[in-house]
Design an enzyme around this catalytic site. Structure first.
Site, PDB file in Angstrom:
ATOM      1  N   HIS A  87       0.424 -12.290   1.601  1.00  0.00           N
ATOM      2  CA  HIS A  87      -0.359 -11.345   0.809  1.00  0.00           C
ATOM      3  C   HIS A  87      -0.553 -11.854  -0.618  1.00  0.00           C
ATOM      4  CE1 HIS A  87      -1.134  -6.789  -0.077  1.00  0.00           C
ATOM      5  NE2 HIS A  87      -2.216  -7.536  -0.192  1.00  0.00           N
TER       6      HIS A  87
ATOM      7  N   TYR B 129       0.830  -1.201   0.000  1.00  0.00           N
ATOM      8  CA  TYR B 129       0.000   0.000   0.000  1.00  0.00           C
ATOM      9  C   TYR B 129       0.871   1.260   0.000  1.00  0.00           C
ATOM     10  CZ  TYR B 129      -3.535  -3.389   1.565  1.00  0.00           C
ATOM     11  OH  TYR B 129      -4.372  -4.483   1.687  1.00  0.00           O
TER      12      TYR B 129
END
Length: 312
Positions: A132, A47
């Site tokens: 992830h 992010y």
């Protein structure tokens, strides 16, 4: 929303998802979440190339450490790009592309990824660490990455371990083969689609695995009272049929005195395996709105009405 379910803050927007926000607004967003009772914060190196983690760590600094849960992710190493010449990131974040994301679910890669996250967050441990998006790297993620997380848990650098993904089948496999503590499923248990209910949620309930339900607005389409074709769906343009279905659900919500986002939040919590509903926000106003909606669930009559209309 069930009182037992926690509302979490998804922190992709703190990494300038889609558009830039400044540090002050990012800090105020976390402050608003704290004031609203939010104690679960989900971030990742991905992010904003680490920007989300840095901002989250700064905003939480000084808060009682035993009163909040930080979840971050591993599997994408951030590697400095010596060839960077001023370009911007090309993966949806409005940040300079000073680093590259390198997939690495190896034992050493997992450790390096977590250690870098701890440095950006300013923490000596994280409460949750998740593989992830391992769907394209399943074998190495499950056979090397997950045991590496288990080792880090033994060392006290991590609390709970698991994976975060949009692929319910991959998460189900993890639950069945690796015994994680928690999974984060994104966009697969929402008003618009519920594949996670078929196998993942029952598997988690049977194994005692916690579920963080994220992406419950399907990246934007369900986040407003009156959805439109210019809103994102699955991080891209929304198909006309999906927009039409969202509008039809919104119309039923309006007839029952509620709204589409209120229904989306309530539905996302409607499974005993779900322990946190993780919702993103890029401003204090969005946080306060989401918290207010979560505190005032729709009338019970909404759900049979949606089923009778063939919308759920």
């Amino acid at each position: 929303m069930s009182p037992a379910v926690r509302l979490g803050l998804g922190c992709a927007q703190l990494g300038n998802l889609y558009h830039e926000i400044d540090d002050e607004r990012a800090h105020a967003t976390v402050d608003a979440a704290w004031d609203a009772g939010v104690r679960v914060f989900d971030t990742a190196p991905h992010y904003g190339l680490g920007l989300s983690e840095r901002r989250l760590g700064e905003a939480l600094r000084g808060r009682p450490r035993d009163q909040y849960t930080v979840s971050t992710k591993v599997g994408r190493l951030l590697v400095g790009d010596p060839a960077w010449s001023g370009g911007q990131d090309t993966e949806g974040f409005a940040v300079p592309a000073t680093h590259r994301r390198v997939w690495d679910f190896s034992r050493d890669g997992i450790r390096r990824c977590l250690e870098a996250s701890l440095a950006r967050l300013g923490l000596d441990r994280v409460d949750v660490a998740l593989l992830h998006d391992p769907e394209e790297h399943q074998e190495v993620a499950l056979r090397a990455g997950f045991p590496a997380l288990a080792r880090l848990r033994e060392e006290g650098l991590v609390g709970a371990i698991g994976a975060g993904s949009k692929d319910a089948a991959v998460l189900t496999r993890l639950v069945e083969e690796c015994a994680p503590d928690v999974v984060l499923v994104a966009g697969r248990f929402t008003l618009l689609e519920q594949p996670a209910r078929e196998t993942l949620l029952p598997a988690c309930a049977a194994a005692g695995v916690e579920v963080f339900n994220a992406g419950v607005f399907n990246s934007g389409l369900l986040a407003v009272d009156e959805p439109s074709a210019d809103l994102p769906y699955e991080y891209g343009p929304a198909p006309a049929a999906v927009v039409a279905r969202a509008r039809a659900i919104a119309a039923v919500c309006a007839r029952h005195g509620t709204t589409l986002p209120a229904a989306a939040l309530a539905f996302a919590a409607d499974d005993p395996a779900v322990t946190a509903v993780v919702v993103g926000a890029d401003s204090p106003e969005q946080v306060r709105r989401n918290a207010a909606l979560a505190a005032a669930p729709p009338p019970a009559a909404l759900w049979p009405a949606l089923r009778e209309a063939g919308l759920l």
